[in-house]
Design a protein around this motif. Structure first.
Motif, PDB file in Angstrom:
ATOM      1  N   TYR A   1      -5.280   4.202  -2.463  1.00  0.00           N
ATOM      2  CA  TYR A   1      -6.340   3.873  -1.657  1.00  0.00           C
ATOM      3  C   TYR A   1      -5.864   3.312  -0.351  1.00  0.00           C
ATOM      4  CZ  TYR A   1      -9.800   4.623  -5.504  1.00  0.00           C
ATOM      5  OH  TYR A   1     -10.274   5.538  -6.345  1.00  0.00           O
ATOM      6  N   THR A   2      -4.649   2.359  -0.436  1.00  0.00           N
ATOM      7  CA  THR A   2      -3.933   2.000   0.818  1.00  0.00           C
ATOM      8  C   THR A   2      -3.325   3.162   1.671  1.00  0.00           C
ATOM      9  OG1 THR A   2      -3.430  -0.016  -0.490  1.00  0.00           O
ATOM     10  CG2 THR A   2      -2.245   0.305   1.607  1.00  0.00           C
ATOM     11  N   GLY A   3      -2.762   4.128   0.970  1.00  0.00           N
ATOM     12  CA  GLY A   3      -2.309   5.370   1.897  1.00  0.00           C
ATOM     13  C   GLY A   3      -3.490   5.999   2.488  1.00  0.00           C
ATOM     14  N   VAL A   4      -4.650   5.998   1.683  1.00  0.00           N
ATOM     15  CA  VAL A   4      -5.852   6.678   2.490  1.00  0.00           C
ATOM     16  C   VAL A   4      -6.291   5.874   3.676  1.00  0.00           C
ATOM     17  CG1 VAL A   4      -8.411   7.179   2.313  1.00  0.00           C
ATOM     18  CG2 VAL A   4      -6.816   7.730   0.401  1.00  0.00           C
ATOM     19  N   ALA A   5      -6.035   4.730   3.681  1.00  0.00           N
ATOM     20  CA  ALA A   5      -6.432   3.643   4.551  1.00  0.00           C
ATOM     21  C   ALA A   5      -5.376   3.986   5.917  1.00  0.00           C
ATOM     22  CB  ALA A   5      -6.442   2.386   4.130  1.00  0.00           C
ATOM     23  N   GLY A   6      -4.192   4.117   5.421  1.00  0.00           N
ATOM     24  CA  GLY A   6      -3.127   4.449   6.147  1.00  0.00           C
ATOM     25  C   GLY A   6      -3.197   5.559   7.133  1.00  0.00           C
ATOM     26  N   SER A   7      -3.721   6.634   6.486  1.00  0.00           N
ATOM     27  CA  SER A   7      -3.952   7.879   7.116  1.00  0.00           C
ATOM     28  C   SER A   7      -5.303   7.663   8.265  1.00  0.00           C
ATOM     29  CB  SER A   7      -4.195   8.964   6.228  1.00  0.00           C
ATOM     30  OG  SER A   7      -4.932  10.360   6.763  1.00  0.00           O
ATOM     31  N   LEU A   8      -6.347   7.359   7.690  1.00  0.00           N
ATOM     32  CA  LEU A   8      -7.338   7.089   8.609  1.00  0.00           C
ATOM     33  C   LEU A   8      -6.893   5.842   9.774  1.00  0.00           C
ATOM     34  CD1 LEU A   8     -10.184   7.146   9.175  1.00  0.00           C
ATOM     35  CD2 LEU A   8     -10.704   5.158   7.708  1.00  0.00           C
ATOM     36  N   TYR A   9      -6.120   4.977   9.473  1.00  0.00           N
ATOM     37  CA  TYR A   9      -5.552   4.066  10.541  1.00  0.00           C
ATOM     38  C   TYR A   9      -4.883   4.774  11.382  1.00  0.00           C
ATOM     39  CZ  TYR A   9      -2.744   0.286  12.826  1.00  0.00           C
ATOM     40  OH  TYR A   9      -2.317  -0.397  13.913  1.00  0.00           O
ATOM     41  N   ALA A  10      -3.949   5.766  11.092  1.00  0.00           N
ATOM     42  CA  ALA A  10      -2.962   6.669  12.147  1.00  0.00           C
ATOM     43  C   ALA A  10      -3.788   7.423  13.110  1.00  0.00           C
ATOM     44  CB  ALA A  10      -1.945   7.460  11.454  1.00  0.00           C
TER      45      ALA A  10
ATOM     46  N   SER B   1      -4.851  20.306   8.031  1.00  0.00           N
ATOM     47  CA  SER B   1      -6.187  19.551   8.271  1.00  0.00           C
ATOM     48  C   SER B   1      -6.317  18.185   7.996  1.00  0.00           C
ATOM     49  CB  SER B   1      -7.522  20.351   7.812  1.00  0.00           C
ATOM     50  OG  SER B   1      -7.437  20.228   6.400  1.00  0.00           O
ATOM     51  N   PHE B   2      -7.292  17.739   8.656  1.00  0.00           N
ATOM     52  CA  PHE B   2      -7.288  15.890   8.371  1.00  0.00           C
ATOM     53  C   PHE B   2      -7.540  15.825   7.108  1.00  0.00           C
ATOM     54  CE2 PHE B   2     -10.092  12.404   7.950  1.00  0.00           C
ATOM     55  CZ  PHE B   2      -9.187  11.279   8.371  1.00  0.00           C
ATOM     56  N   VAL B   3      -8.503  16.451   6.537  1.00  0.00           N
ATOM     57  CA  VAL B   3      -9.061  16.290   5.200  1.00  0.00           C
ATOM     58  C   VAL B   3      -8.015  16.503   4.073  1.00  0.00           C
ATOM     59  CG1 VAL B   3     -10.771  17.115   3.200  1.00  0.00           C
ATOM     60  CG2 VAL B   3     -11.429  17.177   5.690  1.00  0.00           C
ATOM     61  N   LEU B   4      -7.027  17.575   4.068  1.00  0.00           N
ATOM     62  CA  LEU B   4      -5.913  17.716   3.196  1.00  0.00           C
ATOM     63  C   LEU B   4      -5.064  16.585   3.450  1.00  0.00           C
ATOM     64  CD1 LEU B   4      -4.916  19.438   0.878  1.00  0.00           C
ATOM     65  CD2 LEU B   4      -4.020  20.799   2.800  1.00  0.00           C
ATOM     66  N   ALA B   5      -4.768  16.363   4.549  1.00  0.00           N
ATOM     67  CA  ALA B   5      -3.728  15.157   5.009  1.00  0.00           C
ATOM     68  C   ALA B   5      -4.128  14.028   4.472  1.00  0.00           C
ATOM     69  CB  ALA B   5      -3.534  14.980   6.302  1.00  0.00           C
ATOM     70  N   ILE B   6      -5.368  13.567   4.517  1.00  0.00           N
ATOM     71  CA  ILE B   6      -5.718  12.220   3.954  1.00  0.00           C
ATOM     72  C   ILE B   6      -5.559  12.110   2.298  1.00  0.00           C
ATOM     73  CG2 ILE B   6      -8.129  12.462   3.897  1.00  0.00           C
ATOM     74  CD1 ILE B   6      -8.586   9.750   5.005  1.00  0.00           C
ATOM     75  N   ILE B   7      -5.856  13.318   1.770  1.00  0.00           N
ATOM     76  CA  ILE B   7      -5.767  13.394   0.483  1.00  0.00           C
ATOM     77  C   ILE B   7      -4.174  13.416  -0.030  1.00  0.00           C
ATOM     78  CG2 ILE B   7      -6.029  14.850  -1.802  1.00  0.00           C
ATOM     79  CD1 ILE B   7      -8.572  16.082  -0.200  1.00  0.00           C
ATOM     80  N   LEU B   8      -3.429  14.057   0.667  1.00  0.00           N
ATOM     81  CA  LEU B   8      -2.084  13.931   0.320  1.00  0.00           C
ATOM     82  C   LEU B   8      -1.250  12.711   0.812  1.00  0.00           C
ATOM     83  CD1 LEU B   8      -1.110  17.833   1.887  1.00  0.00           C
ATOM     84  CD2 LEU B   8      -0.928  17.033  -0.569  1.00  0.00           C
ATOM     85  N   SER B   9      -1.911  12.162   1.602  1.00  0.00           N
ATOM     86  CA  SER B   9      -1.174  10.820   1.981  1.00  0.00           C
ATOM     87  C   SER B   9      -1.623   9.793   0.838  1.00  0.00           C
ATOM     88  CB  SER B   9      -2.107  10.149   3.205  1.00  0.00           C
ATOM     89  OG  SER B   9      -1.798  11.013   4.563  1.00  0.00           O
ATOM     90  N   GLY B  10      -2.843  10.066   0.402  1.00  0.00           N
ATOM     91  CA  GLY B  10      -2.926   9.150  -0.799  1.00  0.00           C
ATOM     92  C   GLY B  10      -2.222   9.396  -2.063  1.00  0.00           C
TER      93      GLY B  10
END
Length: 335
Positions: A218-227, A83-92
């Motif tokens: 935090y940059t990784g979280v932004a990267g997930s949102l950007y993608a 899921s997106f929620v888990l993916a954005i946390i894992l990205s960070g």
């Protein structure tokens, strides 16, 4: 204390404007798109501000952390059905781990040596992503799906905007709480003097690596949102120009400031929107803005309101003393 009050007021004003912004952009989806992009850049600049503004370390390779966060999120959601929620946390978290690893050798560097090291990292990551085409898609890139949270598909510009706004608010609150805590005070102590920080018992190498890790998270979280916002990513989207742009946002807005990342992101995201008809003009204006800010506003555009307030206070103080002198002069003349 007064500066903190001004910054908190500025954050509230920004939040109010951000909430009302969609009302003024209903006739143009491109305006709403740009607004969402501003919010993503606010998150990135906030992350960079932790490293440079509060930690006193330099990085000109932050686009690579953005790329790692974007690709981790895209790969997890596309290949593993996460899921997106888990993916954005894992990205960070994944980006934070890589940031910590990058920060370990960088703790012995400072100034332009650290800048060159982070520049090398910023150049290397897009090339690795390009060559690792079996996972990243190489030149063809990846097509992340729209975010789905609790069954709600964020498939419109308006929904994506408010999703980005919610994440931006959460990130801003987390960073502000971090800086006010023990870790944040250790960062600031290292920025002011590494020798003094060491004498106070602060593990300088560990906290330097931690700075990179927190900033990368935090940059990784932004990267997930950007993608998931853009819907397509490729290695060329994360070139060194992005790193320089984010660095310029942090400097122009104001380092070690709560409102600085917001101001910097607003200025440097909207400038290209008005200058895209002239090739290269936005880069020239960005450079000119950086030079002006460094020369006349070393603390960034966020310091303007404070300067005006101090100037008005000095005028009132001078006027008060002038009136006192007049009264004394009048008393002498009477005598």
């Amino acid at each position: 204390m007064k500066t903190k009050i001004l910054e908190n007021k500025g954050l509230l004003v920004f939040l109010l404007i951000a909430l009302l912004f969609p009302l003024f952009s209903v006739s143009s989806s491109s305006v709403l798109y740009t607004g969402t992009l501003v919010l993503i850049y606010v998150i990135i600049t906030n992350g960079l501000n932790v490293l440079i503004g509060y930690g006193g370390q330099i990085s000109i390779g932050h686009a690579s952390f953005l790329a790692i966060g974007a690709y981790v999120s895209a790969i997890f959601t596309l290949n593993f059905g996460i899921s997106f929620v888990l993916a954005i946390i894992l990205s960070g978290l994944v980006t934070a781990l890589i940031g910590f690893i990058v920060g370990l050798p960088a703790v012995k560097l400072s100034g332009h040596f650290l800048a060159v090291a982070t520049l090398g990292f910023g150049v290397a990551v897009p090339e690795v992503l390009l060559k690792w085409d079996a996972v990243t898609g190489g030149f063809s890139g990846l097509f992340p799906e729209r975010p789905i949270i609790l069954g709600v598909v964020y498939d419109t510009d308006l929904k994506l905007y408010f999703l980005a706004l919610g994440i931006t608010v959460i990130v801003t609150l987390l960073i502000n709480n971090l800086i006010k805590g023990r870790i944040g005070r250790a960062f600031v102590a290292i920025r002011e003097s590494e020798v003094a920080a060491t004498s106070m018992g602060i593990n300088v190498p560990f906290y330097k690596a931690l700075m990179f890790s927190v900033s990368a998270f935090y940059t990784g979280v932004a990267g997930s949102l950007y993608a998931h916002f853009i819907g397509f990513i490729s290695p060329h989207d994360f070139n060194i120009n992005i790193s320089f742009t984010v660095l310029a946002m942090a400097i122009i807005g104001g380092l070690s400031s709560k409102i600085g990342p917001i101001i910097g992101a607003l200025v440097l995201t909207f400038i290209p929107q008005f200058t895209d008809h002239v090739p290269g003009l936005s880069l020239v204006l960005t450079g000119v803005a950086m030079v002006i800010v460094i020369l006349f506003l070393p603390e960034g555009l966020a310091s303007i309101s404070g300067k005006f307030k101090r100037k008005s206070q000095r005028k009132r103080k001078n006027a008060f003393f002038t009136n006192e002198e007049r009264v004394k002069a009048g008393e002498k003349s009477v005598l």
